[in-house]
Design an enzyme around this catalytic site. Structure first.
Site, PDB file in Angstrom:
ATOM      1  N   LYS A  85       0.855  -1.194   0.000  1.00  0.00           N
ATOM      2  CA  LYS A  85       0.000   0.000   0.000  1.00  0.00           C
ATOM      3  C   LYS A  85       0.889   1.241   0.000  1.00  0.00           C
ATOM      4  CE  LYS A  85      -3.574   0.175   2.778  1.00  0.00           C
ATOM      5  NZ  LYS A  85      -4.354   0.085   4.027  1.00  0.00           N
TER       6      LYS A  85
HETATM    7  O1  G3P Z   1      -6.905   0.946   5.767  1.00  0.00           O
HETATM    8  C1  G3P Z   1      -7.160   2.276   5.524  1.00  0.00           C
HETATM    9  C2  G3P Z   1      -8.561   2.707   5.657  1.00  0.00           C
HETATM   10  O2  G3P Z   1      -9.380   1.603   5.735  1.00  0.00           O
HETATM   11  C3  G3P Z   1      -8.815   3.662   6.770  1.00  0.00           C
HETATM   12  O3  G3P Z   1     -10.011   3.375   7.368  1.00  0.00           O
HETATM   13  O4  G3P Z   1     -11.699   3.486   9.131  1.00  0.00           O
HETATM   14  O5  G3P Z   1      -9.425   4.413   9.559  1.00  0.00           O
HETATM   15  O6  G3P Z   1     -10.974   5.583   8.016  1.00  0.00           O
HETATM   16  P1  G3P Z   1     -10.546   4.266   8.591  1.00  0.00           P
END
Ligand code: G3P
Length: 226
Positions: A85
């Site tokens: 990533k």
């Molecule tokens: O993995 C990155 C992304 O899923 C971030 O998610 O829930 O932290 O906004 P969140």
């Protein structure tokens, strides 16, 4: 269509894998930092459990040379079906060009705009990961951003797929599933809400209880069959 779990907790991963058909696990530095264990060991445990499924690991490096180095080390350590990533800022896009050319699977992450996604596709990313909830929190429309990215893919025949990320509820996921978005990565909490409906449990209980009334000894179907 792919469904991945955005989590690094091995107990959560095992639970979700037990109940759903899951295609892999995505992680990020924040998720790894919450596990209370050395990150490399956490990732090793995940890789051992999910076997050859997709494992997405985010680079921490920010400069070109370090991103290249880190990406290669990640793939060497965690195997072929590991996706690196890389955040799709200017430096990340430069690195994506090189890494994708070298045949490494790249997920361009931290996508907040269709233009960012387009540039990541041009650079050769296999997946782009738009952050639905985080976009919403900025006052924009995360679902709409994903639809625009899908239009860019369709109109220009890009091979890149969308791996939608950052959800606050299962309805956002459902809305995108209906649009034919290729893949989703969701947290353990969101996945637990997929089939969390007391009406369903109550309907099932009613069916069973009605059947048990057939016989005063409360014979089940198994009792009749045996
Ligand atoms: O993995 C990155 C992304 O899923 C971030 O998610 O829930 O932290 O906004 P969140």
């Amino acid at each position: 269509m792919k469904l991945l779990l955005d989590d690094a907790n091995i107990k959560n991963i095992k639970e979700v894998y037990e109940y759903y058909k899951i295609d892999g696990v995505t992680t990020n530095p924040t998720i790894l930092s919450k596990q209370g264990e050395k990150p490399l060991e956490v990732l090793k445990k995940i890789r051992n459990f999910i076997k050859d499924d997709q494992l997405h690991i985010q680079v921490l490096s920010k400069d070109y040379d370090s991103i290249i180095k880190e990406s290669n080390l990640i793939v060497k350590e965690y195997g072929n079906n590991t996706f690196v990533k890389i955040p799709a800022n200017k430096g990340g896009l430069k690195a994506i060009k090189k890494i994708a050319k070298d045949g490494i699977n790249v997920t361009a992450t931290a996508i907040y705009s269709p233009m960012q996604a387009f540039l990541a596709m041009k650079a050769g990313a296999k997946y782009v990961a738009p952050y639905i909830n985080r976009i919403d929190n900025l006052g924009y429309d995360g679902i709409l951003v994903v639809k625009k990215i899908q239009n860019i893919i369709d109109a220009n025949n890009f091979d890149t797929k969308i791996l939608a990320a950052s959800f606050k509820n299962s309805n956002q996921v459902l809305e995108l599933i209906q649009c034919g978005i290729y893949g989703f990565t969701c947290s353990f909490d969101i996945m637990n809400k997929f089939v969390d409906d007391k009406n369903v449990d109550s309907a099932i209980d009613d069916f069973v209880n009605d059947f048990l009334k057939l016989d005063s000894n409360k014979k089940t179907m198994i009792d009749y069959l045996l």
